[in-house]
Each structure stands twice: as structure tokens, then as C-alpha cells.
Scaffold this motif. Structure first.
Motif, PDB file in Angstrom:
ATOM      1  N   PHE A 232       8.175  -3.428  20.793  1.00 42.21           N
ATOM      2  CA  PHE A 232       8.238  -4.487  21.795  1.00 42.21           C
ATOM      3  C   PHE A 232       7.546  -5.769  21.362  1.00 42.21           C
ATOM      4  CE2 PHE A 232       4.754  -1.610  22.938  1.00 42.21           C
ATOM      5  CZ  PHE A 232       3.666  -2.466  23.041  1.00 42.21           C
ATOM      6  N   ALA A 233       6.857  -5.771  20.228  1.00 43.26           N
ATOM      7  CA  ALA A 233       6.242  -7.001  19.718  1.00 43.26           C
ATOM      8  C   ALA A 233       5.872  -6.800  18.260  1.00 43.26           C
ATOM      9  CB  ALA A 233       4.999  -7.372  20.528  1.00 43.26           C
ATOM     10  N   GLU A 234       5.950  -7.873  17.510  1.00 47.84           N
ATOM     11  CA  GLU A 234       5.436  -7.855  16.139  1.00 47.84           C
ATOM     12  C   GLU A 234       3.918  -8.005  16.176  1.00 47.84           C
ATOM     13  OE1 GLU A 234       7.402  -7.245  13.601  1.00 47.84           O
ATOM     14  OE2 GLU A 234       9.122  -7.196  14.963  1.00 47.84           O
ATOM     15  N   LEU A 235       3.253  -7.530  15.134  1.00 41.98           N
ATOM     16  CA  LEU A 235       1.790  -7.671  15.094  1.00 41.98           C
ATOM     17  C   LEU A 235       1.369  -9.134  15.188  1.00 41.98           C
ATOM     18  CD1 LEU A 235       0.266  -5.183  12.470  1.00 41.98           C
ATOM     19  CD2 LEU A 235       0.217  -5.071  14.956  1.00 41.98           C
ATOM     20  N   ALA A 236       2.139 -10.012  14.576  1.00 37.67           N
ATOM     21  CA  ALA A 236       1.788 -11.431  14.569  1.00 37.67           C
ATOM     22  C   ALA A 236       1.826 -12.051  15.951  1.00 37.67           C
ATOM     23  CB  ALA A 236       2.723 -12.192  13.633  1.00 37.67           C
ATOM     24  N   GLU A 237       2.463 -11.396  16.917  1.00 39.44           N
ATOM     25  CA  GLU A 237       2.495 -11.914  18.278  1.00 39.44           C
ATOM     26  C   GLU A 237       1.202 -11.613  19.035  1.00 39.44           C
ATOM     27  OE1 GLU A 237       6.554 -11.767  20.303  1.00 39.44           O
ATOM     28  OE2 GLU A 237       6.748 -10.186  18.797  1.00 39.44           O
ATOM     29  N   ALA A 238       0.367 -10.765  18.480  1.00 37.33           N
ATOM     30  CA  ALA A 238      -0.935 -10.484  19.091  1.00 37.33           C
ATOM     31  C   ALA A 238      -1.952 -11.514  18.608  1.00 37.33           C
ATOM     32  CB  ALA A 238      -1.405  -9.082  18.723  1.00 37.33           C
ATOM     33  N   ASP A 239      -2.644 -12.129  19.541  1.00 36.13           N
ATOM     34  CA  ASP A 239      -3.703 -13.069  19.171  1.00 36.13           C
ATOM     35  C   ASP A 239      -4.973 -12.335  18.764  1.00 36.13           C
ATOM     36  OD1 ASP A 239      -2.438 -15.726  19.931  1.00 36.13           O
ATOM     37  OD2 ASP A 239      -2.205 -14.587  21.784  1.00 36.13           O
ATOM     38  N   THR A 240      -5.251 -11.221  19.445  1.00 31.85           N
ATOM     39  CA  THR A 240      -6.480 -10.462  19.213  1.00 31.85           C
ATOM     40  C   THR A 240      -6.180  -8.974  19.317  1.00 31.85           C
ATOM     41  OG1 THR A 240      -7.793 -12.243  20.201  1.00 31.85           O
ATOM     42  CG2 THR A 240      -8.879 -10.106  19.976  1.00 31.85           C
ATOM     43  N   TRP A 241      -6.779  -8.196  18.440  1.00 32.37           N
ATOM     44  CA  TRP A 241      -6.777  -6.735  18.568  1.00 32.37           C
ATOM     45  C   TRP A 241      -8.215  -6.284  18.706  1.00 32.37           C
ATOM     46  CZ3 TRP A 241      -5.782  -2.725  14.092  1.00 32.37           C
ATOM     47  CH2 TRP A 241      -5.886  -1.428  14.617  1.00 32.37           C
ATOM     48  N   VAL A 242      -8.553  -5.686  19.835  1.00 29.50           N
ATOM     49  CA  VAL A 242      -9.881  -5.111  20.033  1.00 29.50           C
ATOM     50  C   VAL A 242      -9.778  -3.617  19.761  1.00 29.50           C
ATOM     51  CG1 VAL A 242     -11.847  -4.866  21.580  1.00 29.50           C
ATOM     52  CG2 VAL A 242     -10.314  -6.827  21.828  1.00 29.50           C
ATOM     53  N   THR A 243     -10.523  -3.138  18.778  1.00 29.81           N
ATOM     54  CA  THR A 243     -10.473  -1.737  18.399  1.00 29.81           C
ATOM     55  C   THR A 243     -11.890  -1.221  18.190  1.00 29.81           C
ATOM     56  OG1 THR A 243      -9.406  -0.142  16.888  1.00 29.81           O
ATOM     57  CG2 THR A 243     -10.194  -2.225  15.927  1.00 29.81           C
ATOM     58  N   ASP A 244     -12.033  -0.009  17.634  1.00 28.49           N
ATOM     59  CA  ASP A 244     -13.363   0.590  17.483  1.00 28.49           C
ATOM     60  C   ASP A 244     -13.736   0.696  16.010  1.00 28.49           C
ATOM     61  OD1 ASP A 244     -12.911   3.898  16.884  1.00 28.49           O
ATOM     62  OD2 ASP A 244     -11.218   2.747  17.668  1.00 28.49           O
ATOM     63  N   ALA A 245     -15.003   1.036  15.774  1.00 25.70           N
ATOM     64  CA  ALA A 245     -15.560   1.005  14.422  1.00 25.70           C
ATOM     65  C   ALA A 245     -15.038   2.109  13.517  1.00 25.70           C
ATOM     66  CB  ALA A 245     -17.091   1.081  14.499  1.00 25.70           C
ATOM     67  N   ALA A 246     -14.308   3.078  14.059  1.00 21.53           N
ATOM     68  CA  ALA A 246     -13.747   4.137  13.225  1.00 21.53           C
ATOM     69  C   ALA A 246     -12.461   3.710  12.520  1.00 21.53           C
ATOM     70  CB  ALA A 246     -13.485   5.391  14.066  1.00 21.53           C
ATOM     71  N   LEU A 247     -11.988   2.498  12.768  1.00 21.08           N
ATOM     72  CA  LEU A 247     -10.796   2.012  12.077  1.00 21.08           C
ATOM     73  C   LEU A 247     -11.088   1.928  10.582  1.00 21.08           C
ATOM     74  CD1 LEU A 247      -7.896   0.780  12.495  1.00 21.08           C
ATOM     75  CD2 LEU A 247      -9.027  -1.463  12.317  1.00 21.08           C
ATOM     76  N   PRO A 248     -10.296   2.587   9.723  1.00 18.81           N
ATOM     77  CA  PRO A 248     -10.532   2.524   8.278  1.00 18.81           C
ATOM     78  C   PRO A 248     -10.488   1.088   7.755  1.00 18.81           C
ATOM     79  CG  PRO A 248      -8.987   4.280   8.802  1.00 18.81           C
ATOM     80  CD  PRO A 248      -9.176   3.477  10.069  1.00 18.81           C
ATOM     81  N   ALA A 249     -11.275   0.835   6.719  1.00 18.93           N
ATOM     82  CA  ALA A 249     -11.388  -0.521   6.181  1.00 18.93           C
ATOM     83  C   ALA A 249     -10.047  -1.050   5.683  1.00 18.93           C
ATOM     84  CB  ALA A 249     -12.419  -0.544   5.046  1.00 18.93           C
ATOM     85  N   ASP A 250      -9.231  -0.174   5.056  1.00 21.60           N
ATOM     86  CA  ASP A 250      -7.946  -0.653   4.559  1.00 21.60           C
ATOM     87  C   ASP A 250      -7.006  -1.017   5.696  1.00 21.60           C
ATOM     88  OD1 ASP A 250      -7.694   1.994   5.356  1.00 21.60           O
ATOM     89  OD2 ASP A 250      -6.250   2.509   3.791  1.00 21.60           O
ATOM     90  N   ALA A 251      -7.086  -0.270   6.806  1.00 14.24           N
ATOM     91  CA  ALA A 251      -6.266  -0.605   7.973  1.00 14.24           C
ATOM     92  C   ALA A 251      -6.700  -1.937   8.573  1.00 14.24           C
ATOM     93  CB  ALA A 251      -6.368   0.502   9.017  1.00 14.24           C
ATOM     94  N   ALA A 252      -8.019  -2.159   8.633  1.00 12.06           N
ATOM     95  CA  ALA A 252      -8.532  -3.423   9.163  1.00 12.06           C
ATOM     96  C   ALA A 252      -8.070  -4.602   8.309  1.00 12.06           C
ATOM     97  CB  ALA A 252     -10.057  -3.385   9.230  1.00 12.06           C
ATOM     98  N   ARG A 253      -8.088  -4.424   6.987  1.00  5.74           N
ATOM     99  CA  ARG A 253      -7.634  -5.505   6.101  1.00  5.74           C
ATOM    100  C   ARG A 253      -6.155  -5.807   6.320  1.00  5.74           C
ATOM    101  NH1 ARG A 253     -11.038  -2.852   2.366  1.00  5.74           N
ATOM    102  NH2 ARG A 253      -9.283  -1.666   1.538  1.00  5.74           N
ATOM    103  N   THR A 254      -5.353  -4.764   6.435  1.00  3.44           N
ATOM    104  CA  THR A 254      -3.920  -4.964   6.664  1.00  3.44           C
ATOM    105  C   THR A 254      -3.671  -5.643   8.004  1.00  3.44           C
ATOM    106  OG1 THR A 254      -3.393  -3.014   5.342  1.00  3.44           O
ATOM    107  CG2 THR A 254      -1.687  -3.812   6.848  1.00  3.44           C
ATOM    108  N   ALA A 255      -4.376  -5.190   9.034  1.00  2.00           N
ATOM    109  CA  ALA A 255      -4.193  -5.770  10.365  1.00  2.00           C
ATOM    110  C   ALA A 255      -4.543  -7.253  10.364  1.00  2.00           C
ATOM    111  CB  ALA A 255      -5.047  -5.022  11.379  1.00  2.00           C
ATOM    112  N   ARG A 256      -5.601  -7.617   9.660  1.00  2.00           N
ATOM    113  CA  ARG A 256      -6.027  -9.025   9.640  1.00  2.00           C
ATOM    114  C   ARG A 256      -5.043  -9.924   8.914  1.00  2.00           C
ATOM    115  NH1 ARG A 256     -11.474  -6.574   9.459  1.00  2.00           N
ATOM    116  NH2 ARG A 256     -12.543  -7.251  11.370  1.00  2.00           N
ATOM    117  N   GLU A 257      -4.154  -9.346   8.124  1.00  2.00           N
ATOM    118  CA  GLU A 257      -3.103 -10.147   7.488  1.00  2.00           C
ATOM    119  C   GLU A 257      -2.028 -10.557   8.485  1.00  2.00           C
ATOM    120  OE1 GLU A 257      -1.598  -7.747   4.356  1.00  2.00           O
ATOM    121  OE2 GLU A 257      -3.455  -7.800   3.179  1.00  2.00           O
TER     122      GLU A 257
END
Length: 268
Positions: A232-257
Motif C-alpha cells: 500500500f506504500a513504498e518505503l520512500a513515502e514514509a517520512d519517519t519510521w519509529v522502531t526499536d533497538a533490536a533492529l539489525p544494523a544492516d536493516a537500519a542502514r537499508t531503511a535509511r536509504e
């Protein structure tokens, strides 16, 4: 399933796959208790099995590959998962809300946790398609607590996750504009964006995204990499993602792209 913490990885994964096929799905916390191994070990096992295509991970567990994209857990089942992470995410997300805002809140158990932190915000207008979210504000009103937010429940057809979807909900949402949208999701990934197993819910969430000035996704780390039937939406359509500290570092890097801002709770 036998309780044996000394199983080889291959044996353990064979037992997990058998349980998935026999029961139609398993939960991570059940497997950790039965096999007496860590949460991380089970998640690695599920990752390995998912790569072979015999099962797919869903929020909190796994289902057979053929069922994964259409599997929609009920609200009560999802409420028991990742409780501390949801509470941390809810607190961090609530800090984004200013008094006098017009806020939309989609269905989901993380958005439900968020609602409890918003009842005290002054002059808040809330539009939601979540029956449990509306009940949070109604209970606060009846108890004489909170700031007395104005709450609009969209109407529509109720889903297993206690969200209201369909043409009635969609028309209501299209007629409005929100300062902030807090959006739950079944899964999010770089390839599939934000997705859900429920096609009607996907369309209603799409209307929410189109009507919001700022889109804030609230989703714990277990949602990363999950793909539902309908995007229902591309990641780029999200302005902010609030998540928790257990998110793996590689996933966080990909998400920030893709996402403009990734906030990891607890803030600071």
C-alpha cells in the motif's frame, strides 16, 4: 515436538518445519520454550528455512510458504507479541504530536499502544479506523481522564485485526487532511514497501497515506523483511519510521536509504 537443546541445527530445523506444516504456523516464543534455545537461534533457523522457500516468516513466527502472503493474525494474537518494543515505540512516537494536531491512527497493536500515550494531548482531533484505538479514547473520556480528544471512527467492514476497511472507510478518509498519520503495517521491506495480507485494508491504508502531511510508520524490528499480499506504500513515502533497538544494523542502514528518518526507541 521434543524438548532437546542438544539438537543439531539441521535436526532442529527439520522439527520446526514439521511443526509449521502440521499446525499451519508456529510462534517464536513457543519454539524457544519447546526447544530450549534462544530467541535469536530460532530466528536464525526461520531465516535459513525461509531462504530455502519452504516457509515464510510472519510477525512473531512463521507459516507455510503458500500461506504467508495471505495470513492475517487476529488483534488478540498480535497484542501478545513484542510488548516492550511496542511500548518503547509508542512513547517515542507520542513525542512527535503537538497540541491541537489533527492525527490519523491506522489499525494495529503498535498504534493501539500509541493511543494510550495520546489521551492527554490537548485539543487533539483523532481519525481512526481502529475499533480498539477509539475505545482507548472513549474509556479515558468516561473516566474523566485525559484531555478529551475529538475522535472520528471511520466506519466500514471489520477485519480480523479489528480495523474498519472498505468503501465507507475510504470515503471518510479521502474527505479529510491530517497533520500526522501513525501507520501500522504487517511488514516492510526495501523491495515490497509497506504491505498487508488484507487487500481491502491495503486500500484504506493507501487513502490514509494520501491524506497525510507527515507519514510516521510505527513498527518493531520483527516487521522488517515481511511481505504481505498487497503493497500500500513504498518505503520512500514514509517520512519517519519509529522502531526499536533490536533492529539489525544492516536493516537500519537499508531503511535509511529509503525512509527520510529512522527513529530508534527508546530515544536517547
Amino acid at each position: 515436538m521434543a524438548d532437546n537443546s542438544n539438537l543439531l541445527a539441521e535436526q532442529r530445523r527439520a522439527l520446526i518445519l514439521d511443526e509449521v506444516r502440521r499446525r499451519g504456523g508456529v510462534r517464536v516464543n513457543e519454539l524457544t520454550r519447546r526447544l530450549k534455545v534462544s530467541d535469536m537461534t530460532i530466528r536464525r533457523d526461520l531465516d535459513a528455512l525461509a531462504r530455502t522457500g519452504v516457509l515464510e516468516k510472519v510477525h512473531g513466527g512463521a507459516v507455510p510458504a503458500e500461506a504467508a502472503r495471505t495470513h492475517e493474525p487476529g488483534f488478540e494474537a498480535k497484542s501478545a507479541l513484542e510488548l516492550s518494543a511496542k511500548e518503547e515505540i509508542a512513547r517515542a512516537a507520542a513525542a512527535l504530536v503537538a497540541p491541537g494536531s489533527a492525527v490519523a491512527i491506522s489499525g494495529g497493536t503498535t498504534t493501539h499502544a500509541l493511543a494510550a500515550h495520546l489521551t492527554g494531548v490537548e485539543r487533539l482531533t483523532v481519525v481512526t479506523n481502529s475499533v480498539p484505538v477509539s475505545e482507548i479514547f472513549e474509556r479515558a473520556r468516561r473516566a474523566g481522564e485525559g484531555a478529551g480528544a475529538t475522535v472520528v471512527l471511520t466506519g466500514g467492514v471489520r477485519t480480523p485485526s479489528d480495523s474498519l476497511v472498505g468503501p465507507v472507510a475510504d470515503r471518510t478518509i479521502r474527505s479529510m487532511r491530517f497533520d500526522l498519520l501513525f501507520l501500522g503495517t504487517h511488514g516492510l521491506s526495501a523491495e515490497a514497501g509497506l504491505s498487508t495480507p488484507n487487500i481491502a485494508e491495503a486500500e484504506t491504508n493507501r487513502q490514509f497515506v494520501d491524506s497525510a502531511g507527515r507519514v510516521v510508520v510505527v513498527a518493531d524490528h520483527t516487521k522488517w523483511g515481511l511481505v504481505g499480499l498487497s503493497t500500500f506504500a513504498e518505503l520512500a513515502e514514509a517520512d519517519t519510521w519509529v522502531t526499536d533497538a533490536a533492529l539489525p544494523a544492516d536493516a537500519a542502514r537499508t531503511a535509511r536509504e529509503h525512509v527520510r528518518e529512522v527513529l530508534v526507541a527508546p530515544a536517547g
